[in-house]
Design a protein around this motif. Structure first.
Motif, short mmCIF file in Angstrom:
data_model
loop_
_atom_site.label_atom_id
_atom_site.label_comp_id
_atom_site.label_asym_id
_atom_site.label_seq_id
_atom_site.Cartn_x
_atom_site.Cartn_y
_atom_site.Cartn_z
N GLY A 116 21.59 -38.27 42.98
CA GLY A 116 21.81 -38.18 41.54
C GLY A 116 22.71 -37.05 41.09
O GLY A 116 22.72 -36.70 39.91
N VAL A 117 23.45 -36.45 42.02
CA VAL A 117 24.39 -35.40 41.65
C VAL A 117 25.77 -35.75 42.23
O VAL A 117 25.87 -36.43 43.25
N PRO A 118 26.84 -35.29 41.57
CA PRO A 118 28.18 -35.60 42.08
C PRO A 118 28.44 -34.96 43.44
O PRO A 118 27.97 -33.85 43.71
N ARG A 119 29.17 -35.65 44.30
CA ARG A 119 29.50 -35.16 45.63
C ARG A 119 30.64 -34.14 45.56
O ARG A 119 31.51 -34.21 44.70
N GLY A 120 30.61 -33.22 46.51
CA GLY A 120 31.65 -32.22 46.59
C GLY A 120 32.91 -32.75 47.25
O GLY A 120 32.90 -33.82 47.85
N ASN A 121 33.99 -31.97 47.15
CA ASN A 121 35.27 -32.38 47.71
C ASN A 121 35.67 -31.56 48.93
O ASN A 121 36.84 -31.53 49.30
N GLY A 122 34.69 -30.87 49.52
CA GLY A 122 34.96 -30.07 50.71
C GLY A 122 35.51 -28.69 50.43
O GLY A 122 35.85 -27.96 51.37
N SER A 123 35.58 -28.29 49.17
CA SER A 123 36.11 -26.97 48.85
C SER A 123 35.10 -25.88 49.19
O SER A 123 33.91 -26.14 49.41
N ALA A 124 35.58 -24.65 49.25
CA ALA A 124 34.75 -23.52 49.66
C ALA A 124 33.88 -23.02 48.52
O ALA A 124 34.32 -22.93 47.37
N VAL A 125 32.62 -22.68 48.85
CA VAL A 125 31.70 -22.08 47.90
C VAL A 125 31.04 -20.89 48.58
O VAL A 125 30.47 -21.02 49.67
N VAL A 126 31.12 -19.73 47.95
CA VAL A 126 30.48 -18.52 48.48
C VAL A 126 29.28 -18.19 47.61
O VAL A 126 29.39 -18.12 46.39
N VAL A 127 28.11 -18.01 48.24
CA VAL A 127 26.91 -17.66 47.50
C VAL A 127 26.61 -16.17 47.71
O VAL A 127 26.71 -15.66 48.83
#
Length: 254
Positions: free
Chosen positions: A43-54
């Motif tokens: 139920g959530v949009p899929r990512g495009n492979g971009s980088a995410v830093v937490v």
């Protein structure tokens, strides 16, 4: 703090009488996440492979955000831990380490980097974005007091101890660490307007038992999202995860 107060970081420190007892409900946030379809990428949009830093909050490390990191991978992003270590040191030291991670993520993925920061991690993220806006795709802050220090007295007392440790380590060269009076670039970047070209979202809870939620929001209501839950639990909150998925997807089309 009045509604008209600028979102530039305020120099002074304020004690905020927050319902810190409410943080004992953290376990409910954790349990609710595991019963939510969002946790499993439904139920959530899929990512495009971009980088995410937490980026972890004050007194925290990357370890408690490992679950969010795995979830981000599950929904289609290349997630990175911040690499800043224990977040209880000079903000400039931590900001430089974060920027190193941002540079690495951008190099490896060939694109801009999304930042998600919990509490102080969100403050560091906004500061880093102001220094490297050309590298940043978006910033999402979770209960981050980027308008100034307004925390429960116990949190301020802990910050005072960290500041004293920094003073001893630097032989008194950093007397204003962890305040808006610090002269380091990390704090200076918080005292100028956030880059308009970088989409940002401020997630907050009015039941926050650690910081005054009014110091965690933008002047633009469309950039703010209120959720229910605890301050600490924002890192394990199914409402927050849904917001993250939606805002990361929107930023890709910004």
């Amino acid at each position: 703090m009045s509604e008209s107060t600028s979102q530039i970081f305020h120099r002074g420190m304020q004690s905020a009488e927050r319902p810190i007892w409410h943080e004992a409900m953290l376990g409910l946030d954790w349990l609710a996440l595991r019963t939510s379809p969002v946790f499993y990428g439904l139920g959530v949009p899929r990512g495009n492979g971009s980088a995410v830093v937490v980026v972890p909050g004050f007194m925290g490390t990357d370890h408690y955000l490992w679950e969010m990191n795995l979830w981000l991978r599950r929904i289609g992003y290349k997630a990175y831990m911040s690499g800043i270590g224990w977040n209880a040191d000079c903000l400039e030291v931590k900001a430089k380490k974060l920027i190193e991670t941002i540079e690495q993520a951008a190099s490896e993925t060939g694109g801009k980097v999304h930042l998600i920061g919990h509490s102080l991690g969100g403050v560091l993220s906004r500061s880093a974005a102001a220094r490297r806006p050309e590298k940043i795709a978006s910033v999402i802050s979770l209960g981050s007091p980027f308008r100034g220090v307004a925390s429960h007295p116990l949190v301020l007392a802990t910050a005072n101890k960290v500041r004293e440790r920094i003073r001893v380590k630097t032989e008194g060269r950093e007397p204003d660490c962890y305040t808006g009076f610090c002269s380091c670039e990390a704090v200076a970047r918080l005292q100028i307007a956030f880059p308009a070209a970088v989409p940002n979202t401020a997630v907050f809870t009015k039941k926050d038992g650690i910081v005054d939620w009014r110091y965690c929001i933008n002047d633009d209501p469309s950039a703010n999202v209120e959720v229910q839950g605890t301050h600490v639990g924002l890192a394990f909150n199914h409402q927050v995860y849904k917001v993250i998925a939606e805002r990361l997807h929107s930023a890709a089309n910004f």
